[in-house]
Design a protein around this motif. Structure first.
Motif, mmCIF file in Angstrom:
data_model
loop_
_atom_site.group_PDB
_atom_site.id
_atom_site.type_symbol
_atom_site.label_atom_id
_atom_site.label_comp_id
_atom_site.label_asym_id
_atom_site.label_seq_id
_atom_site.Cartn_x
_atom_site.Cartn_y
_atom_site.Cartn_z
ATOM 1 N N ARG B 239 0.854 -1.189 0.000
ATOM 2 C CA ARG B 239 0.000 0.000 0.000
ATOM 3 C C ARG B 239 0.892 1.243 0.000
ATOM 4 N N SER B 240 0.359 2.329 -0.510
ATOM 5 C CA SER B 240 1.089 3.595 -0.406
ATOM 6 C C SER B 240 0.100 4.733 -0.224
ATOM 7 N N GLU B 241 0.610 5.858 0.260
ATOM 8 C CA GLU B 241 -0.218 7.050 0.392
ATOM 9 C C GLU B 241 0.657 8.272 0.131
ATOM 10 N N PRO B 242 0.051 9.418 -0.223
ATOM 11 C CA PRO B 242 0.867 10.607 -0.476
ATOM 12 C C PRO B 242 1.674 10.982 0.770
ATOM 13 N N SER B 243 2.841 11.605 0.549
ATOM 14 C CA SER B 243 3.729 11.903 1.679
ATOM 15 C C SER B 243 3.119 12.940 2.614
ATOM 16 N N GLN B 244 2.342 13.851 2.065
ATOM 17 C CA GLN B 244 1.721 14.817 2.968
ATOM 18 C C GLN B 244 0.441 15.397 2.394
ATOM 19 N N PHE B 245 -0.526 15.514 3.291
ATOM 20 C CA PHE B 245 -1.767 16.223 2.983
ATOM 21 C C PHE B 245 -2.410 16.525 4.319
ATOM 22 N N PRO B 246 -3.134 17.637 4.395
ATOM 23 C CA PRO B 246 -3.734 17.983 5.684
ATOM 24 C C PRO B 246 -4.612 16.846 6.197
ATOM 25 N N GLY B 247 -4.365 16.431 7.419
ATOM 26 C CA GLY B 247 -5.152 15.360 8.023
ATOM 27 C C GLY B 247 -4.445 14.028 8.003
ATOM 28 N N ARG B 248 -3.331 13.903 7.284
ATOM 29 C CA ARG B 248 -2.605 12.636 7.290
ATOM 30 C C ARG B 248 -1.993 12.424 8.665
ATOM 31 N N ASP B 249 -2.049 11.196 9.150
ATOM 32 C CA ASP B 249 -1.411 10.878 10.426
ATOM 33 C C ASP B 249 -0.242 9.932 10.184
ATOM 34 N N PRO B 250 0.980 10.463 10.138
ATOM 35 C CA PRO B 250 2.129 9.604 9.842
ATOM 36 C C PRO B 250 2.507 8.684 10.999
ATOM 37 N N VAL B 251 1.918 8.876 12.180
ATOM 38 C CA VAL B 251 2.206 7.994 13.312
ATOM 39 C C VAL B 251 1.468 6.667 13.144
ATOM 40 N N PRO B 253 -0.264 5.534 9.907
ATOM 41 C CA PRO B 253 -0.738 5.816 8.538
ATOM 42 C C PRO B 253 -1.831 4.843 8.094
ATOM 43 N N GLN B 254 -2.769 5.382 7.327
ATOM 44 C CA GLN B 254 -3.850 4.556 6.801
ATOM 45 C C GLN B 254 -3.297 3.444 5.902
ATOM 46 N N GLY B 255 -2.237 3.782 5.165
ATOM 47 C CA GLY B 255 -1.635 2.793 4.260
ATOM 48 C C GLY B 255 -1.154 1.564 5.008
ATOM 49 N N ALA B 256 -0.575 1.774 6.193
ATOM 50 C CA ALA B 256 -0.077 0.657 7.006
ATOM 51 C C ALA B 256 -1.240 -0.210 7.472
ATOM 52 N N ALA B 257 -2.289 0.437 7.938
ATOM 53 C CA ALA B 257 -3.458 -0.294 8.442
ATOM 54 C C ALA B 257 -4.122 -1.090 7.323
ATOM 55 N N ASP B 258 -4.250 -0.464 6.148
ATOM 56 C CA ASP B 258 -4.891 -1.142 5.014
ATOM 57 C C ASP B 258 -4.059 -2.331 4.543
ATOM 58 N N CYS B 259 -2.726 -2.146 4.549
ATOM 59 C CA CYS B 259 -1.819 -3.210 4.115
ATOM 60 C C CYS B 259 -1.969 -4.421 5.044
ATOM 61 N N ALA B 260 -1.995 -4.137 6.356
ATOM 62 C CA ALA B 260 -2.129 -5.212 7.339
ATOM 63 C C ALA B 260 -3.481 -5.919 7.190
ATOM 64 N N ALA B 261 -4.547 -5.136 7.064
ATOM 65 C CA ALA B 261 -5.891 -5.724 6.967
ATOM 66 C C ALA B 261 -5.969 -6.656 5.755
ATOM 67 N N ASP B 262 -5.376 -6.226 4.654
ATOM 68 C CA ASP B 262 -5.412 -7.019 3.426
ATOM 69 C C ASP B 262 -4.674 -8.352 3.616
ATOM 70 N N VAL B 263 -3.461 -8.240 4.171
ATOM 71 C CA VAL B 263 -2.633 -9.438 4.271
ATOM 72 C C VAL B 263 -3.210 -10.429 5.299
ATOM 73 N N TYR B 264 -3.800 -9.919 6.366
ATOM 74 C CA TYR B 264 -4.417 -10.820 7.356
ATOM 75 C C TYR B 264 -5.624 -11.526 6.740
ATOM 76 N N GLN B 265 -6.392 -10.757 5.970
ATOM 77 C CA GLN B 265 -7.586 -11.333 5.351
ATOM 78 C C GLN B 265 -7.194 -12.471 4.388
ATOM 79 N N GLN B 373 5.280 6.121 4.054
ATOM 80 C CA GLN B 373 4.157 6.181 3.122
ATOM 81 C C GLN B 373 4.062 4.971 2.186
ATOM 82 N N TYR B 374 5.144 4.168 2.104
ATOM 83 C CA TYR B 374 5.095 2.928 1.315
ATOM 84 C C TYR B 374 5.135 1.759 2.283
ATOM 85 N N PHE B 375 4.284 0.759 2.072
ATOM 86 C CA PHE B 375 4.236 -0.380 2.980
ATOM 87 C C PHE B 375 4.181 -1.676 2.196
ATOM 88 N N SER B 376 4.898 -2.679 2.696
ATOM 89 C CA SER B 376 4.768 -4.010 2.118
ATOM 90 C C SER B 376 4.803 -5.028 3.252
#
Ligand SMILES: [Zn+2]
Lengths: 323, 389
Positions: B239-251, B253-265, B373-376
């Motif tokens: 998964r990846s997400e843009p490096s910065q945009f208002p509201g992004r939480d780099p602590v 990141p949505q990309g990390a959560a989505d990557c994990a959810a996908d791989v667990y599923q 911002q990049y996750f595997s």
């Protein structure tokens, strides 16, 4: 009207040569060109592995040349600073006597009319040799190498310097140009997305969330004041081109009344020990025409931020405003 | 599953060091690849395709290294695929290689990832060749500061991670940093490099490479029959997400959560903490261990640091993390992701030697890159059906 920004990057890379290219470079210092046997053929310059099978080759080196035959060539009429010769020359594939593959190198023939496929050439060596492909200055027409007195390197050559330079031009978009022009006037220009209402700086002409383009009609002027939400103090490490010598701070600044947080900004005139979250700061701009050595993370002519002296913002959650 | 099963039957890596000036760049990647082939009991001609990963070309100043290295990797005349996803690249390289098999296109694929940091300078490269480079440590420091505040984690948590990973490295013959007398006091007393991160809480600069051999179901079963336990890939995701945009939480990141959810599923994991036996997470700076335990939903937000504090993430703990010593102990950047992925494979194959987790049947690996911002990620197991579906 779009323009371009020109940048030059240079770096003195090091190459560890390994046992095969190291031996080749050592031979160059001795004014010898060396190949490696691979089955029935001799490969020049030598490779560590058989290109057909991937099998590691025994270190069965063999001298080739000194003369050879041009197999193919192209004329370089206007050499650049990065070319091996400063006057017109040919790049050629030279199959040295005794070799089965061609070596690419320069042929200093004087004029394009002197070049032909099948012509015979011999190496002209440099007087000072250090274990680099340019120890072989160029090939010249004929059978006789031009050599110098003196032996090769005292120690086997194991490393090679590679001074890389690249100059490139990045096109500036119309958005970026207007943003730069605003910054020359000491203004922060933002682009506000009409769908999500997020604001972007630096002439970023799109909203990555809604995937739409943002242009002149979305421009807004942003405030000059803000508050530090987060920071780091960086200990500089040495590298070619490093200009920092003492630890320096970088701060995140949240511009008042907006959702814009500028990351890793320069904070001016504040000792590292005094940097803290909640500090009120204001943008400082270079005067018009003044040239700024820009950190790519900084907006246009922005030099940095100075404390305003206003009371701190004491909201403890500021630390989480990272974007 | 819509795709073919894929097995890992060979893993190899170099001895990681500050300077591997004894070998050429080709010699370095070759060393890892040869070990992986030996492990798989294959030769160069057995390989159908090669996938290469590394961090930006500016690091060594070799452009298009996939062409330059094709001889070293026996790849002449074979399909070669270059992967580039910043620091996560090693992980993505493994996943792309697995896709080559899972798609049914190739039978045996070699993945190689590397970095030879000593040929250039990472701070230089990350600072685009300018002075005042903030480096990776400076870029991530504010994220770690925010994590510490948000979760109220005690200040020693980061140093505890550093001590654990450096102790694990003493058990790994390939690890770069070996600090025999490592202690909490020693870490806390080390210089503050990128406030709030100390020198001994940071990764080194390493030369090194890692290689993995992938094969299809038939190849995996043949290896198992011959007494060579394969690691089966139960799921992989990027998964990846843009490096910065208002509201992004780099602590977190949505990309990390989505990557994990996908791989667990994909793997049939509903309770990561219970179903996964150990993890290799990309932790270049100490605080990233609890941050990624939470960011990848192994622990609830604010609970990851408690796992560290309780010793859960030590070898022998409830959920061992970075048994190899992790990125904190060896960091050939481009290879670091594949080193995580291959350690997970070694664990479920029971081949991790002194740093083996007892009874490791299912393991995960993760890598991240750029501005977080990049996750595997992938999940590997010692069978295709470890949960007895
Ligand atoms: Zn928007």
């Amino acid at each position: 009207m779009a323009g371009t920004v020109e940048s030059t990057i240079k770096f003195p890379y090091k190459r560890s040569l390994g046992p095969v290219l190291g031996a080749f470079m050592t031979a160059l210092t001795e004014q010898r060109i060396m190949g490696i046997r691979s089955g029935g053929r001799v490969i020049v310059p030598p490779l560590e592995w058989d290109p057909d099978t991937g099998v590691e080759l025994a270190h069965d080196f063999v001298d080739v040349g000194p003369a050879g035959t041009v197999e193919s060539w192209t004329w370089v009429a206007k050499p650049t600073a990065q070319h091996p010769l400063d006057h017109p020359f040919a790049f050629a594939l030279v199959k040295l006597d005794g070799a089965d593959t061609a070596l690419m190198h320069a042929v200093d023939a004087g004029s394009i009319d002197a070049m032909s496929t099948g012509m015979r050439v011999a190496p002209r060596w440099k007087a000072e040799r250090k274990g680099h492909i340019t120890d072989l200055d160029a090939f010249v027409p004929g059978e006789t190498p031009e050599t110098h007195e003196g032996g090769g390197a005292e120690e086997p050559v194991t490393m090679m310097d590679y001074d890389a330079t690249i100059t490139y031009r990045i096109p500036t978009t119309a958005n970026q140009l207007r943003s730069d022009q605003a910054s020359e006037q000491g203004r922060f220009l933002g682009l506000k997305c009409p769908i999500c209402n997020r604001t972007y700086t630096g002439g970023r002409g799109y909203c990555p969330i809604d995937a739409i383009e943002l242009g002149e009609e979305h421009e807004v002027d942003l405030p000059q004041k803000g508050v530090i939400t987060n920071y780091t103090i960086i200990t500089p490490t040495p590298y070619p081109g490093q200009t920092a010598t003492e630890p320096f701070s970088r701060v995140h600044v949240w511009l008042d009344g907006t959702d814009v947080v500028l990351g890793y900004q320069t904070l001016l005139d504040v000792p590292n020990d005094d940097v803290h979250i909640g500090m009120r700061v204001e943008a400082v701009w270079a005067s018009e025409g003044e040239k700024v050595d820009k950190d790519p993370r900084m907006e246009g002519n922005l030099i940095g931020f100075l404390p305003t002296g206003e009371p701190d913002n004491t909201d403890p959650d500021l630390v989480n405003r990272l974007h | 599953m819509a795709h073919q099963p894929c097995a890992i039957v060979g893993v190899g890596q170099t001895h990681h060091k500050t300077r591997r000036w004894d070998v050429s760049l080709g010699g370095l990647v070759r060393e890892a690849a040869q070990r992986a082939l030996d492990d798989a009991e294959m030769t160069w001609k057995d390989i159908d395709a090669v996938v290469i990963g590394k961090a930006p070309d500016l690091f060594e100043g070799v452009m298009k290294p996939e062409l330059y290295l094709s001889d070293a990797l026996g790849a002449a005349g074979k399909p070669v695929f270059r992967v580039h996803t910043a620091g996560s690249v090693g992980g993505t390289t493994g996943i792309v290689a697995a896709h080559h098999v899972e798609s049914g296109r190739h039978k045996r694929v070699l993945a190689v990832a590397y970095q030879k940091q000593s040929e250039g300078n990472a701070q230089f490269a990350l600072g685009s060749g300018r002075g005042f480079s903030i480096g990776a440590g400076g870029a991530f420091a504010p994220f770690m500061r925010s994590y510490m505040y948000r979760t109220g984690a005690p200040a020693e948590i980061g140093p505890m991670v550093a001590v654990k990973d450096r102790k694990n490295a003493l058990k790994n013959p390939y690890a770069h940093l070996k600090i025999e007398d490592i202690s909490l006091e020693k870490v806390m007393a080390s210089p503050m490099m990128w406030d709030p991160v100390r020198f001994l809480e940071s990764c080194p600069s390493s030369d090194g490479a890692c290689a993995v051999v992938f094969t299809d179901k038939e190849g995996g079963e043949a290896a198992a029959k011959a007494g060579r336990q394969p690691a089966w890939i139960l799921g992989s995701a990027v998964r990846s997400e843009p490096s910065q945009f208002p509201g992004r939480d780099p602590v977190a990141p949505q990309g990390a959560a989505d990557c994990a959810a996908d791989v667990y599923q994909q793997a049939g994991i509903t309770n990561p903490l219970e179903q996964i036996d150990c993890a290799e997470l990309y932790v270049p700076f100490s605080w990233y261990e609890p941050m990624w335990l939470e960011g990848h939903h192994i622990a609830e937000f604010g609970e990851g640091w408690k796992m560290v504090e309780r010793g859960d993430t030590e070898i022998g703990g409830r959920f061992p993390v970075n048994m190899s010593g992790g990125v904190l102990s060896s960091n050939p950047i481009g290879a670091s992701g594949l080193l995580r992925f291959s350690e997970a494979a070694l664990q479920v194959r029971g081949m991790a030697g002194e740093h083996q987790v007892e009874g490791a049947n299912v393991a995960i690996a993760q890598a991240y890159g750029a501005s977080a911002q990049y996750f595997s990620m992938w999940v590997v197991a010692n069978s295709l059906d470890p949960f007895g579906k």
